[in-house]
Structure formats: C-alpha cells, structure tokens
Design an enzyme around this catalytic site. Structure first.
Site, PDB file in Angstrom:
ATOM      1  N   SER A  26       2.961  -4.026   2.747  1.00 52.61           N
ATOM      2  CA  SER A  26       1.610  -3.591   3.122  1.00 52.61           C
ATOM      3  C   SER A  26       0.617  -4.740   3.022  1.00 52.61           C
ATOM      4  CB  SER A  26       1.177  -2.433   2.233  1.00 52.61           C
ATOM      5  OG  SER A  26       2.213  -1.501   2.094  1.00 52.61           O
TER       6      SER A  26
HETATM    7  N1  SAH Z   1       5.047  -1.423  -1.288  1.00 53.97           N
HETATM    8  C1  SAH Z   1       6.091  -1.832  -0.403  1.00 53.97           C
HETATM    9  C2  SAH Z   1       5.862  -1.241   0.943  1.00 53.97           C
HETATM   10  C3  SAH Z   1       7.130  -0.910   1.632  1.00 53.97           C
HETATM   11  S1  SAH Z   1       6.958   0.073   3.085  1.00 53.97           S
HETATM   12  C4  SAH Z   1       6.162  -3.355  -0.392  1.00 53.97           C
HETATM   13  O1  SAH Z   1       5.339  -3.996  -1.075  1.00 53.97           O
HETATM   14  O2  SAH Z   1       7.037  -3.925   0.250  1.00 53.97           O
HETATM   15  C5  SAH Z   1       7.307   1.680   2.455  1.00 53.97           C
HETATM   16  C6  SAH Z   1       8.675   1.924   1.912  1.00 53.97           C
HETATM   17  O3  SAH Z   1       8.772   3.316   1.621  1.00 53.97           O
HETATM   18  C7  SAH Z   1       9.825   1.614   2.861  1.00 53.97           C
HETATM   19  O4  SAH Z   1      10.660   0.679   2.260  1.00 53.97           O
HETATM   20  C8  SAH Z   1      10.526   2.958   3.054  1.00 53.97           C
HETATM   21  O5  SAH Z   1      11.925   2.863   3.155  1.00 53.97           O
HETATM   22  C9  SAH Z   1      10.131   3.695   1.783  1.00 53.97           C
HETATM   23  N2  SAH Z   1      10.228   5.150   1.836  1.00 53.97           N
HETATM   24  C10 SAH Z   1       9.898   5.998   2.846  1.00 53.97           C
HETATM   25  N3  SAH Z   1      10.158   7.266   2.479  1.00 53.97           N
HETATM   26  C11 SAH Z   1      10.659   7.221   1.207  1.00 53.97           C
HETATM   27  C12 SAH Z   1      11.126   8.198   0.292  1.00 53.97           C
HETATM   28  N4  SAH Z   1      11.159   9.502   0.568  1.00 53.97           N
HETATM   29  N5  SAH Z   1      11.554   7.784  -0.919  1.00 53.97           N
HETATM   30  C13 SAH Z   1      11.562   6.470  -1.248  1.00 53.97           C
HETATM   31  N6  SAH Z   1      11.141   5.503  -0.418  1.00 53.97           N
HETATM   32  C14 SAH Z   1      10.693   5.860   0.790  1.00 53.97           C
END
Ligand code: SAH
Length: 274
Positions: free
Chosen positions: A115
């Site tokens: 993000s």
């Molecule tokens: N804060 C992270 C952002 C990653 S994007 C960073 O700094 O990189 C959001 C993430 O949420 C993705 O990796 C996606 O796979 C995950 N995600 C989506 N739905 C989810 C769920 N139900 N449980 C766990 N992770 C989930």
C-alpha cells in the site's frame, strides 16, 4: 556476520533468483544446494542488504518521505518515527527499489500491492488515535489482516506490543517471513497463513485490528475479537456502491461505534486460502 567476501557483493537485493541472474559468480547461498531452502533465502537476503545501491543514501530518501507524510497532515510522532526506521526498499523487488520511497503502491506479486505510504500512515495514525491507545502508549496487541510483503507488519511491530498478521496467499506469507525474519522487533510478530476473515482466535482479544484488503461487509470474527476499548480500521465498500472508504469501529463494552472516513482503493478481501 554473513557479509559476503570483498568483491563478491551481489548487485541486487531480494529477488535475485527471480531476476534470472545470468552467468557470473553465484551467491554463496545458492552454491550450497544441500542447505535448507529457507536458510538459503534468508542468507541471500542478508547478504544483499548493503548492496542495494539505495542502502547508502536510503536514510536521506526515507527522511524525505517522512517529511512528506508530515506535510500531508500525519501528526503522530510515533508513526512518523516508525516510517523513518523501517526500510521500505527491502520489502519490494529489487527492480522497484528505487521507487520504494515514492508515495505509491507497488506490485508485490500475485496481483497484490504494497500500500501507499500515505494511506498506511493515515490508517496507523487512526488506529492509535484513541484515549486507550494514548494512555497505553502503544497499539497494544494487534491483529493485521493481509500481511502482503510484511512492510506494514514491520511498522506495526514498532508501534505495538505484539502483532499477529494473517495472509491467505502462501507465497506471500513465505516472502513476508523472509523479509521480517531478521528485522527489528521480529520477536513481537507472529505470521499466520490463513483466512483473515475468521481472525485468529488463539491470541484474541486484540486492542487494535487493521485490514489491508477491502471487503463488502465486516467479518463478525473481527468484532468478536476486538477488545473492549479497542479500535478497528479497515477499508470497506460503502453499502450498495463499488466505492471503498476507511471504516473505524470502536468497541465500548457491547457497543460498536462506527465512523466512515476518506475514500480509498485496496485489493479485495477474499475468503479461503491459496
Ligand atoms: N500491508 C500489505 C498490503 C498487502 S495487499 C503490505 O504492506 O504489503 C493486501 C493483502 O491482503 C494481499 O496480500 C492479500 O492476499 C491479502 N488478503 C486478502 N484477503 C485476505 C484474507 N481473507 N485473509 C488474509 N489475507 C488476505
């Protein structure tokens, strides 16, 4: 300890293997195939660190990012200090390292993104903006849904007593473990591969819950696992709309007080694991 011998420093940080490294000296970790893969990956990550090219001047670039966050209205000094300490370029692929301190989201594989710093900072500031968190002087025990590359997890570890972070995609969960394994504060982090929609019961309740993926509805488990006096911050679709905004929920006993904040754009919150 794991510094490579002089003259053999790899030019690229993490992601060396994916870059299809052409002929030339192999990193030591890859030259010893009998070593466990996880160990090899970790060693490669450690070895590569001083050689990112950004490493030398990343302090200054990071300080500029912190200054921009300040100008953008982030006032929480603990949050700003955390952004100053955590090296964002270590969490993205080497090819993207030079963009790591721009205010932009970047691909981390599997159609997911790290993000934007300004959005992460805003969410962390909202999370800590309660009387309970201020009195405690920390975010307390945190549940993070959507570990991704682990960058926000590392920031949370700077601000919290303990962080449980859940990721549903196994390759990203594994990647985050490599990124965080020798990072500061790692003893405060527990990474879980699972469906974050059900939270993580064994370590509940949580003083703070933060999601990095946007859903249509608030999973009931999050409300159940939020401690009394705790706060949840999550991107959430506005009812009947494709638009997402930040939802803040404060628990006071059996009451849950909701506030909507600005519009955001996050990857979808999905069910199950892959
Ligand atoms: N804060 C992270 C952002 C990653 S994007 C960073 O700094 O990189 C959001 C993430 O949420 C993705 O990796 C996606 O796979 C995950 N995600 C989506 N739905 C989810 C769920 N139900 N449980 C766990 N992770 C989930």
């Amino acid at each position: 300890m794991n510094a490579p011998p002089p003259g053999r420093r790899p030019r690229f940080p993490l992601g060396l293997a994916q870059m299809g490294q052409p002929a030339g000296p192999k990193p030591a970790a890859m030259a010893r195939p009998q070593r466990p893969l996880q160990q090899a990956v970790q060693d490669a990550a450690r070895m590569s660190r001083p050689a990112t090219g950004l490493g030398m001047d990343s302090d200054a670039v990071r300080a500029r990012m912190v200054q921009r966050l300040r100008v953008d209205g982030i006032r929480d000094e603990a949050v700003l200090a955390a952004f100053g300490r955590v090296l964002r370029h270590r969490f993205v692929d080497s090819a993207l390292a030079t963009q790591a301190y721009e205010d932009t989201s970047l691909p981390i594989g599997l159609e997911q993104t790290i993000s934007k710093p300004s959005v992460v900072a805003r969410m962390l500031a909202l999370l800590g903006d309660t009387e309970t968190a201020r009195a405690r002087g920390s975010l307390g025990r945190v549940l993070e849904v959507g570990t991704g590359c682990g960058y926000q997890t590392a920031l949370l570890a700077e601000l919290a007593r303990h962080v449980v972070s859940i990721e549903r995609l196994k390759p990203l969960h594994d990647k985050a473990r490599v990124h965080l394994d020798d990072g500061r504060g790692h003893h405060r982090i527990r990474l879980v591969w699972g469906d974050g929609r059900v939270g993580h019961g064994p370590q509940a309740p949580y003083d703070s819950i933060i999601a990095a993926a946007g859903g249509e509805d608030l999973p009931p488990a999050w409300l159940e696992q939020l401690a009394d006096g705790g706060r949840l911050v999550a991107p959430m679709h506005e009812p009947g709309s494709r638009r997402q905004s930040l939802l803040v929920v404060d628990r006071q006993g059996d009451r849950y007080l909701r506030q909507r904040h600005e519009t955001v754009l996050f990857v979808p919150l999905k069910s199950g694991v892959e």
